[in-house]
Design an enzyme around this catalytic site. Sequence first.
Site, PDB file in Angstrom:
ATOM      1  N   CYS A 192      -2.160   2.858   9.286  1.00 45.61           N
ATOM      2  CA  CYS A 192      -3.131   2.257   8.724  1.00 45.61           C
ATOM      3  C   CYS A 192      -4.569   1.931   9.770  1.00 45.61           C
ATOM      4  CB  CYS A 192      -2.871   0.548   8.480  1.00 45.61           C
ATOM      5  SG  CYS A 192      -1.328   0.492   7.418  1.00 45.61           S
TER       6      CYS A 192
ATOM      7  N   HIS B 212       0.993  -1.179  -0.038  1.00 42.22           N
ATOM      8  CA  HIS B 212       0.152   0.012   0.059  1.00 42.22           C
ATOM      9  C   HIS B 212       0.905   1.268   0.075  1.00 42.22           C
ATOM     10  CE1 HIS B 212      -3.799  -1.997   2.028  1.00 42.22           C
ATOM     11  NE2 HIS B 212      -4.108  -1.628   0.722  1.00 42.22           N
TER      12      HIS B 212
HETATM   13  N1  ARG Z   1      -3.744  -7.135   6.618  1.00 43.29           N
HETATM   14  C1  ARG Z   1      -4.416  -6.073   6.078  1.00 43.29           C
HETATM   15  C2  ARG Z   1      -4.089  -6.032   4.498  1.00 43.29           C
HETATM   16  O1  ARG Z   1      -3.460  -6.804   4.094  1.00 43.29           O
HETATM   17  C3  ARG Z   1      -3.320  -4.962   6.406  1.00 43.29           C
HETATM   18  C4  ARG Z   1      -3.821  -3.446   5.818  1.00 43.29           C
HETATM   19  C5  ARG Z   1      -2.893  -2.198   6.142  1.00 43.29           C
HETATM   20  N2  ARG Z   1      -3.368  -0.960   5.727  1.00 43.29           N
HETATM   21  C6  ARG Z   1      -2.655  -0.168   5.056  1.00 43.29           C
HETATM   22  N3  ARG Z   1      -3.419   0.959   4.949  1.00 43.29           N
HETATM   23  N4  ARG Z   1      -1.679  -0.273   4.822  1.00 43.29           N
HETATM   24  O2  ARG Z   1      -5.156  -5.524   3.746  1.00 43.29           O
END
Ligand code: ARG
Length: 273
Positions: free
Chosen positions: A259, A165
């Site tokens: 996050c 991300h």
């Molecule tokens: N386990 C989640 C996923 O893989 C973690 C999300 C983390 N969020 C972020 N904005 N980076 O989607």
Amino acid sequence: MRTPRILMCSPDYYGIEYEINPWMSKHRGSTPERAQQQWRKLYETLVGLGVKVELMTPQPGLPDLVFTANAGLVFHQRFYSSRFRHEVRARETPHFDAWAATHGFEVYTLPEGMYFEGAGDALFCGKILFAGYRIRSDVRGHQWLGQSIQRLVLPLELINPYFYHLDTCFCPLAPGEALYFPGAFDHYGQRVLQAHIPRLLEVSESDAQRFGCNAVVVDKTVIINAGCDKLSSDLASWGYRPVSLELGEFIKSGGSAKCLTLRLDGEEAAIWD
Ligand code: ARG
């Protein structure tokens, strides 16, 4: 000064129940009490900074609902709902949408077939929306969004699966100022950032792996995961106040401070008008 508003969701049903990024291991799992403590500390730190924290109701069977950054993208009173790439997370959407709709936001939905993971992949620095694509969100969704909000969207390809991300490798601090981990971007993406953001703080690989880029910025305070020593001292020399919090239980899921939050009134670095 306006009161910053942030959406969070307590980790009552948090856990590693599937594996959709390289950080997650069902086998290793996470420790619920530790996750609760770490999340609470983040919550209390934000409240202590004068943030009005709004709380979503946790839902059984949705272990990643804690990562509210992925709910959608907020722009003024509009809430652009995410279209998650993975079905296990798409199930969160009705809950996020219902929250937004009952809290004064107008909920917008992207056309079908366009993946988009909200503030996790779309961050304003000044007037420009920087948008990460390839691993979760895709380019078409971002361009649709840019049209809808009438803003320039600059796509940045994410090339490293550990930084899946945009908010894991890039964090706007103020208009014209951001931190980033160059190794998560291709050469073109690095050039785009360098050309549009006059002051860029480079985060080392080891601090990036500790989720140093996944920071929450409230005024001049920058909340990051513990152990990012170089980044902390760099931030201090740039005039920021780094606050380190132990967030290891969430890194096991591929997330950290940022996050776990969704800024509702515009990030510090965003220029919305
Ligand atoms: N386990 C989640 C996923 O893989 C973690 C999300 C983390 N969020 C972020 N904005 N980076 O989607």
